[in-house]
Design a protein around this motif. Sequence first.
Motif, PDB file in Angstrom:
ATOM      1  N   ASN A  71       0.988  -1.004  -0.157  1.00  0.00           N
ATOM      2  CA  ASN A  71      -0.674   0.153  -0.184  1.00  0.00           C
ATOM      3  C   ASN A  71       0.825   0.890   0.041  1.00  0.00           C
ATOM      4  N   ALA A 120       2.918   1.579  -3.589  1.00  0.00           N
ATOM      5  CA  ALA A 120       1.606   1.592  -4.722  1.00  0.00           C
ATOM      6  C   ALA A 120       0.881   3.415  -4.591  1.00  0.00           C
ATOM      7  N   LYS A 121       0.572   4.034  -2.832  1.00  0.00           N
ATOM      8  CA  LYS A 121       0.337   5.719  -2.619  1.00  0.00           C
ATOM      9  C   LYS A 121       1.517   6.180  -3.239  1.00  0.00           C
ATOM     10  N   THR A 176      -0.621   4.397  -8.278  1.00  0.00           N
ATOM     11  CA  THR A 176      -0.748   3.118  -9.023  1.00  0.00           C
ATOM     12  C   THR A 176      -1.804   2.040  -7.895  1.00  0.00           C
ATOM     13  N   ILE A 177      -2.311   0.940  -7.775  1.00  0.00           N
ATOM     14  CA  ILE A 177      -2.732   0.066  -7.174  1.00  0.00           C
ATOM     15  C   ILE A 177      -2.578  -0.495  -6.655  1.00  0.00           C
ATOM     16  N   ILE A 193      -3.322  -4.690  -4.889  1.00  0.00           N
ATOM     17  CA  ILE A 193      -3.874  -5.716  -5.167  1.00  0.00           C
ATOM     18  C   ILE A 193      -2.995  -6.333  -4.075  1.00  0.00           C
ATOM     19  N   GLU A 252      -8.055  -8.039  -1.373  1.00  0.00           N
ATOM     20  CA  GLU A 252      -8.458  -6.368  -1.660  1.00  0.00           C
ATOM     21  C   GLU A 252      -7.913  -5.916  -2.103  1.00  0.00           C
ATOM     22  N   GLN A 253      -8.848  -4.590  -2.639  1.00  0.00           N
ATOM     23  CA  GLN A 253      -7.520  -3.426  -3.460  1.00  0.00           C
ATOM     24  C   GLN A 253      -7.283  -2.309  -2.870  1.00  0.00           C
ATOM     25  N   ASN A 254      -6.792  -1.179  -3.588  1.00  0.00           N
ATOM     26  CA  ASN A 254      -6.470  -0.336  -2.746  1.00  0.00           C
ATOM     27  C   ASN A 254      -6.009   0.303  -4.082  1.00  0.00           C
ATOM     28  N   ASN A 255      -7.116   1.416  -4.519  1.00  0.00           N
ATOM     29  CA  ASN A 255      -6.486   2.061  -5.847  1.00  0.00           C
ATOM     30  C   ASN A 255      -5.872   3.761  -5.285  1.00  0.00           C
ATOM     31  N   TYR A 256      -4.503   4.226  -5.162  1.00  0.00           N
ATOM     32  CA  TYR A 256      -4.304   5.415  -5.316  1.00  0.00           C
ATOM     33  C   TYR A 256      -3.839   5.859  -6.178  1.00  0.00           C
ATOM     34  N   GLU A 257      -4.613   5.376  -7.640  1.00  0.00           N
ATOM     35  CA  GLU A 257      -3.589   6.286  -8.604  1.00  0.00           C
ATOM     36  C   GLU A 257      -4.337   8.181  -8.215  1.00  0.00           C
TER      37      GLU A 257
END
Length: 52
Positions: free
Chosen positions: A25, A28-29, A33-34, A36, A46-51
Amino acid sequence: MRKKEREDKPVFITDSKSKAADEANRLAKEAGTIAIIHSEHGKIEEQNNYEK
């Protein structure tokens, strides 16, 4: 363990899933990006989107 998509070598290895998820995380942050998170059987948990 943390790997980049479509790569075999891990970027980060730990004995704790929560530490690996935290690191995924964080990276990705930073990258916008994301993250997964998968189960040990490969199912997405779990999927966390930081786009940006």
